[in-house]
Write an enzyme that holds these catalytic residues in place. Structure first.
Site, short mmCIF file in Angstrom:
data_model
loop_
_atom_site.label_atom_id
_atom_site.label_comp_id
_atom_site.label_asym_id
_atom_site.label_seq_id
_atom_site.Cartn_x
_atom_site.Cartn_y
_atom_site.Cartn_z
CD GLU A 77 -1.94 -19.06 -3.88
OE1 GLU A 77 -2.55 -18.20 -3.23
OE2 GLU A 77 -0.83 -19.49 -3.56
CG HIS A 110 2.30 -21.37 -1.54
ND1 HIS A 110 3.30 -20.62 -2.10
CD2 HIS A 110 1.26 -20.53 -1.36
CE1 HIS A 110 2.88 -19.37 -2.24
NE2 HIS A 110 1.64 -19.30 -1.79
CB SER A 168 -1.17 -9.57 -6.96
OG SER A 168 0.24 -9.78 -6.92
CE LYS A 186 2.65 -15.60 -0.04
NZ LYS A 186 2.94 -15.20 -1.40
CG ASN A 241 0.56 -18.00 2.80
OD1 ASN A 241 1.23 -18.11 3.82
ND2 ASN A 241 0.95 -18.51 1.63
N GLY A 257 2.88 -12.17 -5.44
CA GLY A 257 3.86 -11.23 -4.90
C GLY A 257 4.37 -10.23 -5.92
#
Ligand code: 13P
Length: 250
Positions: free
Chosen positions: A161, A92, A197, A10, A8, A167
Site C-alpha cells: 500500500e 497499516h 485508491s 477504517k 478496510n 486515500g
C-alpha cells in the site's frame, strides 16, 4: 489462485450499518455462488458475531498485543475471542504514520498474533518522498518494514500500500504496481494484495497485473453496491472474462 478482495472500513460505518453491509455481502456471495476469499475489517466497536459463508472473513483493523490489561483505548484478544475474530491487519500506514507505530511495535504485534495463529494481513509501502528518490530507495524502505517479521509464517497475506496512493484518489499505475510486486514476489512467496485508491473501474486492470493476488480497498469499498461490483469483477476474471467490466451488468 482466486483473487482476494478485502475492505478496510477504517473509521467508517456504525454498528448498524456494518451489520447491514456484512449481511448484504454475505447474501451476495451465496446468491451468485462466488467463492473468492472476501475480507471485511470493520471498526472495533462494530465487531459482533456474524454468520458468514466460509469465504467471507471478518477481521479486526487493530488490537494491542495483549489478552487484556491496562492499555487505555486498546482492545486485546479476549475482545476478539468473544466474536471468534482470528484475522488482523498489521502495519497499516495510517497506524505507522498517523498513530506513530514504530517498526519495533509493529513487529511485536506481528509476533504476538502469529504465536496465536491469527491470519495476518501485513501492510507495507513507501511515502511519496521515498518513491521520488527512486526504485532502490523504495525497495530499501520496504525491506526495512519487514524487520522482525517472519515472512515464512503460513497464515500471512501481504498488502503493498504505497502511502502516497492511500486515500488520495490517485492509484499507483499498473506499471508501478507490477514493478514492486515482482520484486517482492521474487523474495517472498505469499499472497500479495495491492491497496491505494483502488476503484471499481480500475480494478480489472490492477488484478490483471502479474503477481497481484487481490486488493485491499478503503474508500471505494464503503458502499456495499460498489464492493459487490468489485467482488463480481474479481469473480468474472477468474472465469477468464476478457472484457473490462466495471458494473454488475452482463
Ligand atoms: P483507499 O482505498 O481509501 O486509498 O485506502 C486504501 C487502504 O488504506 C486500504 O487499507
Amino acid at each position: 489462485m482466486k483473487k482476494i478482495i478485502a475492505s478496510n472500513f477504517k473509521t467508517n460505518h456504525t454498528r448498524k450499518s456494518t451489520r447491514e453491509f456484512i449481511e448484504d455481502i454475505n447474501q451476495y456471495l451465496s446468491e451468485k455462488n462466488i467463492d473468492n476469499d472476501v475480507y471485511i475489517f470493520p471498526t472495533a466497536t462494530s465487531l459482533d458475531s456474524f454468520e458468514t459463508a466460509s469465504n467471507l472473513t471478518i477481521g479486526v483493523q487493530n488490537a494491542y498485543y495483549t489478552k487484556s490489561g491496562s492499555f487505555t483505548g486498546e482492545i486485546g484478544t479476549i475482545h476478539l475471542d468473544e466474536f471468534g475474530i482470528k484475522t488482523i491487519l498489521i502495519g497499516h500506514s495510517e497506524r505507522r504514520h498517523i498513530l506513530g507505530e514504530t517498526q519495533k511495535e509493529v513487529a511485536l504485534k506481528y509476533n504476538y498474533f502469529k504465536a496465536l495463529g491469527y491470519k495476518i494481513i501485513y501492510c507495507f509501502g513507501e511515502p511519496l518522498e521515498v518513491k521520488q528518490a527512486g526504485l532502490t530507495e523504495t525497495l530499501g524502505y520496504i525491506w526495512e518494514q519487514f524487520d522482525g517479521i517472519d515472512l515464512n509464517y503460513e497464515n500471512l497475506i501481504l498488502a503493498y500500500e504505497p502511502v502516497w496512493a492511500i486515500g488520495t484518489g490517485i492509484s499507483a499505475t499498473t506499471e508501478d504496481i507490477g514493478t514492486i510486486h515482482r520484486k517482492i514476489k521474487k523474495k517472498i512467496d505469499k499472497p500479495l494484495l495491492y491497496g491505494g485508491s483502488v476503484k471499481v473501474c480500475g480494478l480489472q486492470d490492477i488484478l490483471e497485473v502479474p503477481n497481484v493476488d487481490g486488493v485491499l480497498v478503503g474508500t471505494a469499498s464503503w458502499v456495499a453496491e460498489d464492493f459487490k461490483k468489485m467482488i463480481y469483477i474479481a469473480n468474472k476474471m477468474d472465469q477468464n472474462s476478457k472484457k473490462i467490466i466495471c458494473s454488475t451488468e452482463e
